[in-house]
Design a protein around this motif. Structure first.
Motif, PDB file in Angstrom:
ATOM      1  N   ILE A 140       0.881  -1.168   0.000  1.00  5.36           N
ATOM      2  CA  ILE A 140       0.000   0.000   0.000  1.00  5.36           C
ATOM      3  C   ILE A 140       0.916   1.214   0.000  1.00  5.36           C
ATOM      4  N   GLN A 141       0.756   2.074  -0.991  1.00  6.64           N
ATOM      5  CA  GLN A 141       1.690   3.190  -1.168  1.00  6.64           C
ATOM      6  C   GLN A 141       0.999   4.503  -0.816  1.00  6.64           C
ATOM      7  N   GLN A 142       1.663   5.262   0.051  1.00  9.03           N
ATOM      8  CA  GLN A 142       1.103   6.545   0.499  1.00  9.03           C
ATOM      9  C   GLN A 142       1.948   7.687  -0.058  1.00  9.03           C
ATOM     10  N   PHE A 143       1.299   8.564  -0.808  1.00  8.12           N
ATOM     11  CA  PHE A 143       1.972   9.683  -1.473  1.00  8.12           C
ATOM     12  C   PHE A 143       1.642  10.974  -0.737  1.00  8.12           C
ATOM     13  N   THR A 144       2.669  11.800  -0.493  1.00  6.00           N
ATOM     14  CA  THR A 144       2.463  13.104   0.129  1.00  6.00           C
ATOM     15  C   THR A 144       3.302  14.137  -0.620  1.00  6.00           C
ATOM     16  N   LEU A 145       2.648  15.205  -1.075  1.00  4.44           N
ATOM     17  CA  LEU A 145       3.329  16.262  -1.815  1.00  4.44           C
ATOM     18  C   LEU A 145       3.413  17.511  -0.943  1.00  4.44           C
ATOM     19  N   GLY A 146       4.542  18.195  -1.017  1.00  4.64           N
ATOM     20  CA  GLY A 146       4.704  19.427  -0.261  1.00  4.64           C
ATOM     21  C   GLY A 146       4.220  20.647  -1.015  1.00  4.64           C
ATOM     22  N   ILE A 147       3.234  20.453  -1.884  1.00  5.99           N
ATOM     23  CA  ILE A 147       2.695  21.546  -2.691  1.00  5.99           C
ATOM     24  C   ILE A 147       1.253  21.195  -3.027  1.00  5.99           C
ATOM     25  N   ASP A 148       0.401  22.210  -3.176  1.00  2.00           N
ATOM     26  CA  ASP A 148      -1.001  21.960  -3.528  1.00  2.00           C
ATOM     27  C   ASP A 148      -1.090  21.262  -4.888  1.00  2.00           C
ATOM     28  N   ALA A 149      -2.065  20.377  -5.012  1.00  2.00           N
ATOM     29  CA  ALA A 149      -2.287  19.684  -6.284  1.00  2.00           C
ATOM     30  C   ALA A 149      -3.785  19.549  -6.501  1.00  2.00           C
ATOM     31  N   GLU A 150      -4.163  19.207  -7.721  1.00  5.68           N
ATOM     32  CA  GLU A 150      -5.555  18.906  -8.032  1.00  5.68           C
ATOM     33  C   GLU A 150      -5.603  17.517  -8.644  1.00  5.68           C
ATOM     34  N   VAL A 151      -6.472  16.658  -8.085  1.00  8.26           N
ATOM     35  CA  VAL A 151      -6.639  15.312  -8.635  1.00  8.26           C
ATOM     36  C   VAL A 151      -7.629  15.420  -9.784  1.00  8.26           C
ATOM     37  N   ILE A 152      -7.151  15.173 -11.002  1.00 13.59           N
ATOM     38  CA  ILE A 152      -8.006  15.355 -12.184  1.00 13.59           C
ATOM     39  C   ILE A 152      -8.510  14.037 -12.759  1.00 13.59           C
ATOM     40  N   ALA A 153      -7.866  12.920 -12.388  1.00 15.02           N
ATOM     41  CA  ALA A 153      -8.285  11.637 -12.963  1.00 15.02           C
ATOM     42  C   ALA A 153      -7.900  10.506 -12.034  1.00 15.02           C
ATOM     43  N   MET A 154      -8.697   9.436 -12.072  1.00 15.99           N
ATOM     44  CA  MET A 154      -8.405   8.214 -11.336  1.00 15.99           C
ATOM     45  C   MET A 154      -8.596   7.027 -12.270  1.00 15.99           C
ATOM     46  N   ASP A 155      -7.627   6.130 -12.249  1.00 17.43           N
ATOM     47  CA  ASP A 155      -7.741   4.860 -12.974  1.00 17.43           C
ATOM     48  C   ASP A 155      -8.121   5.062 -14.441  1.00 17.43           C
ATOM     49  N   GLY A 156      -7.558   6.100 -15.047  1.00 20.14           N
ATOM     50  CA  GLY A 156      -7.772   6.323 -16.471  1.00 20.14           C
ATOM     51  C   GLY A 156      -9.024   7.102 -16.806  1.00 20.14           C
ATOM     52  N   HIS A 157      -9.767   7.535 -15.787  1.00 31.34           N
ATOM     53  CA  HIS A 157     -11.017   8.255 -16.023  1.00 31.34           C
ATOM     54  C   HIS A 157     -10.885   9.689 -15.525  1.00 31.34           C
ATOM     55  N   ALA A 158     -11.053  10.665 -16.411  1.00 35.88           N
ATOM     56  CA  ALA A 158     -10.986  12.074 -16.023  1.00 35.88           C
ATOM     57  C   ALA A 158     -12.231  12.427 -15.215  1.00 35.88           C
ATOM     58  N   LEU A 159     -12.031  12.929 -13.998  1.00 40.10           N
ATOM     59  CA  LEU A 159     -13.147  13.181 -13.080  1.00 40.10           C
ATOM     60  C   LEU A 159     -14.027  14.318 -13.598  1.00 40.10           C
ATOM     61  N   GLY A 160     -15.341  14.091 -13.563  1.00 35.08           N
ATOM     62  CA  GLY A 160     -16.301  15.132 -13.907  1.00 35.08           C
ATOM     63  C   GLY A 160     -16.607  15.271 -15.383  1.00 35.08           C
ATOM     64  N   VAL A 161     -15.984  14.432 -16.216  1.00 32.17           N
ATOM     65  CA  VAL A 161     -16.139  14.607 -17.659  1.00 32.17           C
ATOM     66  C   VAL A 161     -17.286  13.740 -18.173  1.00 32.17           C
ATOM     67  N   PRO A 162     -18.331  14.360 -18.745  1.00 39.77           N
ATOM     68  CA  PRO A 162     -19.417  13.567 -19.313  1.00 39.77           C
ATOM     69  C   PRO A 162     -18.963  12.858 -20.592  1.00 39.77           C
ATOM     70  N   PRO A 163     -19.600  11.765 -21.008  1.00 31.75           N
ATOM     71  CA  PRO A 163     -20.797  11.197 -20.394  1.00 31.75           C
ATOM     72  C   PRO A 163     -20.505  10.148 -19.324  1.00 31.75           C
ATOM     73  N   PHE A 164     -19.225   9.771 -19.122  1.00 30.53           N
ATOM     74  CA  PHE A 164     -18.956   8.629 -18.245  1.00 30.53           C
ATOM     75  C   PHE A 164     -18.801   9.034 -16.781  1.00 30.53           C
ATOM     76  N   GLN A 165     -18.231  10.208 -16.526  1.00 30.27           N
ATOM     77  CA  GLN A 165     -17.892  10.579 -15.149  1.00 30.27           C
ATOM     78  C   GLN A 165     -18.639  11.826 -14.692  1.00 30.27           C
ATOM     79  N   GLN A 166     -19.880  11.999 -15.159  1.00 27.95           N
ATOM     80  CA  GLN A 166     -20.579  13.248 -14.843  1.00 27.95           C
ATOM     81  C   GLN A 166     -20.945  13.356 -13.370  1.00 27.95           C
ATOM     82  N   TYR A 167     -20.854  12.250 -12.603  1.00 27.04           N
ATOM     83  CA  TYR A 167     -21.218  12.303 -11.186  1.00 27.04           C
ATOM     84  C   TYR A 167     -20.002  12.404 -10.268  1.00 27.04           C
ATOM     85  N   SER A 168     -18.810  12.584 -10.827  1.00 26.67           N
ATOM     86  CA  SER A 168     -17.621  12.833 -10.017  1.00 26.67           C
ATOM     87  C   SER A 168     -17.137  14.238 -10.332  1.00 26.67           C
ATOM     88  N   SER A 169     -16.105  14.677  -9.617  1.00 26.45           N
ATOM     89  CA  SER A 169     -15.519  15.971  -9.964  1.00 26.45           C
ATOM     90  C   SER A 169     -14.081  16.003  -9.472  1.00 26.45           C
TER      91      SER A 169
END
Ligand SMILES: [Cu+2]
Length: 376
Positions: free
Chosen positions: A292-321
């Motif tokens: 189990i790998q734990q990542f910590t960054l010393g700078i602000d970041a934005e998570v834009i995608a998980m597991d190959g899916h861009a968050l919030g992008v229709p039509p597949f991920q319209q219920y995430s952001s």
């Protein structure tokens, strides 16, 4: 109330192979059964043996998947990154030596025949042309799915990046390029200047003395559920990593030195990226190990995608952001998970990145990898 047992009945001889394929996957090879005119052709061979050089000058034997068309960087660990524009119809010419293998295009979801999961279809004997057409831009990976626990650990994997189908794609590793992310004004495609790969993995040196079929479940088509056939795990159920890796750069467990751009001409700048204030960094993160790998960054970041899916992008991920990850906020990935992060530093500095590896059974922290994002 006991449920009635429905007898299986007679097994027609021509169905026996399919019935038992989860225990004894059939071998197959040759051209694709449903060939179409490809937009992109690539080649990969496995397995190829290489040595991973440790800082102490010791060597660890690895197995990798080679790109036979690249005489310079075709034989590397992790296996060479594949980049494909979204929507391109791909023919992947795969050659196998020293026993059967497969290539599983993890997350792409082609037909079972092209998915490379041997127990759902077949293992490749000789060669096969896999055919697939990725429908979403994002971070994926490809790996052998034969005797998977061992073959994946030995290094038979690489990043599989689906770039948006915009001019210039596929892009060069390290950037600049474009990626899929929530952005209605730009058709959910955004630019980045610099690209980082944090592909975290671990090595149990004992495993790297094993052979192709070691500890495989015994194949008995006449009695696939015999408990005696399920006791062949050897020590593949006892993972004791002693070498820790970030995108092919290794450290022994007792070596705390940071991972730097100077560690490797190919992968170093991808692990310890440098950019200018005001530029955009895209970090592609993959857990390619068994901790189990734990990542910590010393700078602000934005998570834009998980597991190959861009968050919030229709039509597949319209219920995430997409969501903000404030500096110092840890997040954990288990095996095969991917996160894509966008980082836009406003001012210069050296921002630490740590990867902590926790044993998946004991929860004990085994190692901490340290690298950094340098903003000039
Ligand atoms: Cu394999």
């Amino acid at each position: 109330m006991a449920l009635p047992v429905i007898p299986r009945g007679e097994m027609p001889p021509d169905e026996t192979l399919a019935f038992h394929k989860h225990v004894c996957p059939p071998d197959f090879g040759g051209p694709n059964p449903d060939p179409l005119n490809p937009d992109l052709i690539l080649s990969r061979n496995l397995l190829i043996s290489i040595d991973l050089l440790l800082p102490e000058n010791a060597r660890v034997p690895m197995w990798i998947i080679e790109d036979p068309d690249d005489p310079v960087n075709g034989r590397v660990f992790p296996s060479k990154t594949i980049r494909i524009p979204r929507g391109a119809l791909v023919n992947a010419l795969v050659g196998c030596e020293g026993g059967t293998h497969t290539i599983h295009w993890h997350g792409i979801e082609p037909t079972p025949m092209n998915d490379g999961v041997g127990k759902h279809s077949f293992e490749v004997d000789g060669n096969f042309v896999y055919q697939f057409q990725p429908r979403e831009a994002g971070t994926y990976f490809y790996h052998c799915h034969k005797n998977t626990v061992l073959h994946f650990e030995m290094g038979l994997y690489g990043l599989l990046i689906i770039d948006p189908d915009v001019p210039g794609a596929p892009f060069t590793d390290g950037g600049p390029g474009f990626c899929a992310a929530f952005s209605p004004a730009t058709n959910h495609v955004i630019p980045y200047d610099v690209e980082a790969f944090w592909v975290a993995d671990e090595i149990d040196s004992r495993w790297h003395t094993l052979g192709h079929d070691d500890f495989m479940q015994e194949c008995d088509p006449e009695n696939p559920v015999d408990p005696a056939n399920f006791t062949q795990d050897g020590f593949l159920n006892d993972f004791r990593p002693d070498i820790f890796v970030v995108t092919g750069i290794p450290r022994r467990v007792n070596n705390p030195s940071p991972f730097s751009a100077a560690d490797d001409p190919l992968f170093g700048p991808l692990v310890a990226p440098a950019l200018q204030a005001g530029q955009t960094l895209l970090a592609r993160i993959l857990n390619a190990g068994y901790t189990i790998q734990q990542f910590t960054l010393g700078i602000d970041a934005e998570v834009i995608a998980m597991d190959g899916h861009a968050l919030g992008v229709p039509p597949f991920q319209q219920y995430s952001s997409p969501f903000r990850l404030p500096a110092g906020t840890p997040f954990r990935l288990t095996t095969a998970m991917r996160h894509d992060l966008i980082i836009t530093p406003a001012s210069p500095g050296i921002f630490p990145v740590t990867i902590e590896y926790f044993h998946s059974v004991s929860g004990r922290r085994l190692f901490t990898a340290r690298t950094a994002i340098t903003v000039i």
